[in-house]
Design a protein around this motif. Structure first.
Motif, PDB file in Angstrom:
ATOM      1  N   PHE A  81      -0.857  -9.226 -10.577  1.00  0.00           N
ATOM      2  CA  PHE A  81      -1.960  -8.396 -11.054  1.00  0.00           C
ATOM      3  C   PHE A  81      -1.466  -6.989 -11.390  1.00  0.00           C
ATOM      4  N   LYS A  82      -0.558  -6.486 -10.581  1.00  0.00           N
ATOM      5  CA  LYS A  82       0.051  -5.176 -10.858  1.00  0.00           C
ATOM      6  C   LYS A  82       0.737  -5.214 -12.224  1.00  0.00           C
ATOM      7  N   GLU A  83       1.511  -6.256 -12.451  1.00  0.00           N
ATOM      8  CA  GLU A  83       2.257  -6.372 -13.703  1.00  0.00           C
ATOM      9  C   GLU A  83       1.353  -6.755 -14.875  1.00  0.00           C
ATOM     10  N   GLY A  84       0.441  -7.690 -14.653  1.00  0.00           N
ATOM     11  CA  GLY A  84      -0.424  -8.176 -15.730  1.00  0.00           C
ATOM     12  C   GLY A  84      -1.473  -7.179 -16.178  1.00  0.00           C
ATOM     13  N   LEU A  85      -1.857  -6.275 -15.279  1.00  0.00           N
ATOM     14  CA  LEU A  85      -2.896  -5.290 -15.604  1.00  0.00           C
ATOM     15  C   LEU A  85      -2.338  -3.879 -15.743  1.00  0.00           C
ATOM     16  N   ASN A  86      -1.057  -3.723 -15.423  1.00  0.00           N
ATOM     17  CA  ASN A  86      -0.394  -2.424 -15.488  1.00  0.00           C
ATOM     18  C   ASN A  86      -1.129  -1.378 -14.649  1.00  0.00           C
ATOM     19  N   VAL A  87      -1.384  -1.737 -13.386  1.00  0.00           N
ATOM     20  CA  VAL A  87      -2.071  -0.842 -12.454  1.00  0.00           C
ATOM     21  C   VAL A  87      -1.279  -0.745 -11.156  1.00  0.00           C
ATOM     22  N   ASP A  88      -1.592   0.255 -10.375  1.00  0.00           N
ATOM     23  CA  ASP A  88      -1.013   0.363  -9.048  1.00  0.00           C
ATOM     24  C   ASP A  88      -1.807  -0.512  -8.088  1.00  0.00           C
ATOM     25  N   VAL A  89      -1.153  -0.916  -7.013  1.00  0.00           N
ATOM     26  CA  VAL A  89      -1.812  -1.751  -6.018  1.00  0.00           C
ATOM     27  C   VAL A  89      -1.558  -1.191  -4.623  1.00  0.00           C
ATOM     28  N   ALA A  90      -2.510  -1.436  -3.746  1.00  0.00           N
ATOM     29  CA  ALA A  90      -2.373  -1.103  -2.329  1.00  0.00           C
ATOM     30  C   ALA A  90      -2.568  -2.414  -1.568  1.00  0.00           C
ATOM     31  N   ALA A  91      -1.463  -3.026  -1.196  1.00  0.00           N
ATOM     32  CA  ALA A  91      -1.495  -4.326  -0.521  1.00  0.00           C
ATOM     33  C   ALA A  91      -1.627  -4.131   0.989  1.00  0.00           C
ATOM     34  N   SER A  92      -2.017  -5.209   1.663  1.00  0.00           N
ATOM     35  CA  SER A  92      -2.169  -5.199   3.121  1.00  0.00           C
ATOM     36  C   SER A  92      -2.920  -3.953   3.579  1.00  0.00           C
ATOM     37  N   ALA A  93      -4.054  -3.711   2.959  1.00  0.00           N
ATOM     38  CA  ALA A  93      -4.807  -2.476   3.176  1.00  0.00           C
ATOM     39  C   ALA A  93      -5.504  -2.410   4.534  1.00  0.00           C
ATOM     40  N   HIS A  94      -5.704  -3.545   5.150  1.00  0.00           N
ATOM     41  CA  HIS A  94      -6.404  -3.601   6.450  1.00  0.00           C
ATOM     42  C   HIS A  94      -7.776  -2.940   6.387  1.00  0.00           C
ATOM     43  N   LYS A  95      -8.479  -3.204   5.272  1.00  0.00           N
ATOM     44  CA  LYS A  95      -9.848  -2.699   5.162  1.00  0.00           C
ATOM     45  C   LYS A  95     -10.668  -3.340   6.272  1.00  0.00           C
ATOM     46  N   PRO A  96     -11.490  -2.630   6.943  1.00  0.00           N
ATOM     47  CA  PRO A  96     -12.121  -1.358   6.608  1.00  0.00           C
ATOM     48  C   PRO A  96     -11.434  -0.124   7.202  1.00  0.00           C
ATOM     49  N   PHE A  97     -10.227  -0.245   7.727  1.00  0.00           N
ATOM     50  CA  PHE A  97      -9.567   0.924   8.300  1.00  0.00           C
ATOM     51  C   PHE A  97      -9.252   1.958   7.224  1.00  0.00           C
ATOM     52  N   LYS A  98      -9.179   3.213   7.609  1.00  0.00           N
ATOM     53  CA  LYS A  98      -9.088   4.344   6.680  1.00  0.00           C
ATOM     54  C   LYS A  98      -7.698   4.606   6.105  1.00  0.00           C
TER      55      LYS A  98
ATOM     56  N   ILE B 253     -17.334  -2.443   1.647  1.00  0.00           N
ATOM     57  CA  ILE B 253     -18.406  -1.442   1.708  1.00  0.00           C
ATOM     58  C   ILE B 253     -18.258  -0.579   2.961  1.00  0.00           C
ATOM     59  N   TYR B 254     -18.036  -1.193   4.088  1.00  0.00           N
ATOM     60  CA  TYR B 254     -17.867  -0.445   5.335  1.00  0.00           C
ATOM     61  C   TYR B 254     -16.673   0.512   5.238  1.00  0.00           C
ATOM     62  N   GLY B 255     -15.557   0.032   4.691  1.00  0.00           N
ATOM     63  CA  GLY B 255     -14.374   0.879   4.540  1.00  0.00           C
ATOM     64  C   GLY B 255     -14.625   2.074   3.637  1.00  0.00           C
ATOM     65  N   ALA B 256     -15.261   1.833   2.499  1.00  0.00           N
ATOM     66  CA  ALA B 256     -15.563   2.919   1.558  1.00  0.00           C
ATOM     67  C   ALA B 256     -16.523   3.928   2.173  1.00  0.00           C
TER      68      ALA B 256
END
Length: 172
Positions: free
Chosen positions: A76-93, A121-124
């Protein structure tokens, strides 16, 4: 309960009024991946997602933030040319704060888009950024998500009783 109430609720990512977000001062969009952008078993971005991201890139910094691992996000990073934040452990800050520091965004300049009350939603809402709930786009769910959905049912029921959030009654 207020941390589980989205600022905006739409059917899917294509129904969100991105022009309105821009007028509100949003400069960065954080998209969840699984059942928000694509179904869980989809390994690459669809043509429709590519078109949306191409449209959005002129007005927003677009980042995929997911609890999935980096290997899942690379196509998705390569196909959409965007940055990614993996293993985010949402909802943690922690990942939200890292994104804000890295890209120099304030809370009022970011919107997070996802399909789960307990993670997205909780994380945001915990961090004070605009939260946007969408309906899940796929039926298949990972085991951890199935557990979250079980608890979400109780939240939805309680919020419906208070006439705050009713599944399928979209708003912005």
């Amino acid at each position: 309960m207020e941390n589980f109430i989205p600022d905006i609720y739409q059917k899917n990512i294509y129904d969100i009024d991105y022009h309105k977000l821009k007028k509100r001062g949003i400069k960065c969009l954080l998209f969840d991946l699984d059942n928000t952008l694509v179904p869980v078993k989809t390994d690459t971005p669809t043509k429709k997602v590519k078109e949306l991201f191409h449209f959005l890139e002129t007005d927003f910094k677009v980042i995929i933030i997911s609890n999935s691992n980096r290997k899942r996000l690379i196509p998705f990073k390569e196909g959409l040319n965007v940055d990614v934040a993996a293993s985010a452990h949402k909802p943690f800050k922690k990942k939200y704060l890292k994104i804000m520091a890295t890209y120099k965004f304030k809370e009022h300049e970011i919107a997070a888009i996802g399909d789960q009350l307990l993670t997205d939603i909780y994380g945001a809402n915990k961090i004070g950024i605009t939260s946007i709930l969408i309906s899940p786009i796929g039926e298949y769910e990972k085991f951890g998500t199935k557990i979250n959905r079980f608890f979400e049912k109780f939240l939805y029921r309680r919020l419906k009783r208070k006439n705050i959030l009713i599944k399928g009654e979209f708003y912005d």
